[in-house]
Design a protein around this motif. Structure first.
Motif, PDB file in Angstrom:
ATOM      1  N   TYR A 121       0.840  -1.200   0.000  1.00 56.55           N
ATOM      2  CA  TYR A 121       0.000   0.000   0.000  1.00 56.55           C
ATOM      3  C   TYR A 121       0.882   1.261   0.000  1.00 56.55           C
ATOM      4  O   TYR A 121       0.663   2.192  -0.777  1.00 56.55           O
ATOM      5  CB  TYR A 121      -0.927  -0.009   1.223  1.00 56.55           C
ATOM      6  N   LEU A 122       1.900   1.270   0.869  1.00 58.73           N
ATOM      7  CA  LEU A 122       2.797   2.424   0.938  1.00 58.73           C
ATOM      8  C   LEU A 122       3.535   2.640  -0.380  1.00 58.73           C
ATOM      9  O   LEU A 122       3.753   3.776  -0.801  1.00 58.73           O
ATOM     10  CB  LEU A 122       3.799   2.259   2.089  1.00 58.73           C
ATOM     11  N   ASN A 123       3.896   1.555  -1.050  1.00 56.98           N
ATOM     12  CA  ASN A 123       4.587   1.651  -2.332  1.00 56.98           C
ATOM     13  C   ASN A 123       3.644   2.187  -3.414  1.00 56.98           C
ATOM     14  O   ASN A 123       3.988   3.122  -4.132  1.00 56.98           O
ATOM     15  CB  ASN A 123       5.153   0.287  -2.730  1.00 56.98           C
ATOM     16  N   VAL A 124       2.466   1.612  -3.508  1.00 57.27           N
ATOM     17  CA  VAL A 124       1.508   1.998  -4.549  1.00 57.27           C
ATOM     18  C   VAL A 124       1.080   3.456  -4.412  1.00 57.27           C
ATOM     19  O   VAL A 124       0.873   4.147  -5.406  1.00 57.27           O
ATOM     20  CB  VAL A 124       0.257   1.077  -4.525  1.00 57.27           C
ATOM     21  N   THR A 125       0.973   3.941  -3.188  1.00 51.08           N
ATOM     22  CA  THR A 125       0.453   5.289  -2.982  1.00 51.08           C
ATOM     23  C   THR A 125       1.533   6.378  -3.022  1.00 51.08           C
ATOM     24  O   THR A 125       1.228   7.536  -2.767  1.00 51.08           O
ATOM     25  CB  THR A 125      -0.321   5.372  -1.646  1.00 51.08           C
ATOM     26  N   THR A 126       2.754   6.021  -3.367  1.00 55.54           N
ATOM     27  CA  THR A 126       3.795   7.038  -3.549  1.00 55.54           C
ATOM     28  C   THR A 126       3.717   7.580  -4.975  1.00 55.54           C
ATOM     29  O   THR A 126       3.140   6.934  -5.852  1.00 55.54           O
ATOM     30  CB  THR A 126       5.212   6.465  -3.332  1.00 55.54           C
TER      31      THR A 126
END
Length: 184
Positions: A73-78
């Motif tokens: 999630y943290l990767n996708v939302t960057t």
């Protein structure tokens, strides 16, 4: 046992010149690409010249794990979702000197952070749109945000002095005359 979603990738590392007289070359991550059978199973030198080298490291599997959903999630939302590659310098048969050997690839911010905490070499390159979509679909299905903890109102917090020791507040007079209450 259900199989985890996974894709097989190959990592390309490159040797590039530096401006340092003490270390004229350095290795860096160049790319992560879809693995192909024609790549074989051993590292292969793709290019070697006066301006550097490129090595292909095939056969690395990237699996998605439910307990890493928040990291995806943290990767996708960057603004720039990416691959994270952990690598070490190793001797490789046929290479005149040690070359970087990618050990593992992930899409999880948390996993990459653990590697960095362990003093490993970790680099990143942008992930292609289809991989980002795949990761997004996985986290949408498995990511459950932790419930926010209710913050206690300031009025219920324990009073402390500047050293962190508890402080009590009283409305009773500690010093001065005992009772009269007048200013007289």
């Amino acid at each position: 046992m259900t199989e985890r979603p996974a894709i097989d990738v190959a990592v390309v590392m490159r040797k590039v010149p530096t401006s340092s007289k003490w270390q004229p070359w350095r290795w860096e991550l160049a790319d992560v690409v879809a693995n192909e059978e024609s790549f074989g199973s051993e590292p292969a030198c793709l290019y070697q010249g006066e301006d550097g080298e490129r090595w292909l490291h095939p056969g690395l599997r990237v699996e998605l794990f439910r307990d890493e959903a928040e990291g995806y999630y943290l990767n996708v939302t960057t603004p720039a979702p990416c691959w994270f590659v952990m690598w070490r310098m190793e001797e490789v048969p046929g290479a005149p000197e040690p070359i970087p050997r990618p050990l593992t690839v992930t899409l999880s911010y948390h996993e990459a952070a653990r590697w960095l905490d362990a003093q490993e070499t970790v680099e990143q390159v942008p992930a292609p749109a289809e991989v980002v979509e795949w990761m997004h679909a996985f986290y949408e299905e498995h990511y459950v945000p932790e419930p926010k903890k209710r913050k206690r109102p300031e009025s219920f917090k324990r009073l402390e002095d500047r050293f962190g020791n508890p402080v009590s507040v009283s409305t009773e007079k500690k010093y001065g005359g005992g009772g009269g209450g007048g200013h007289g």
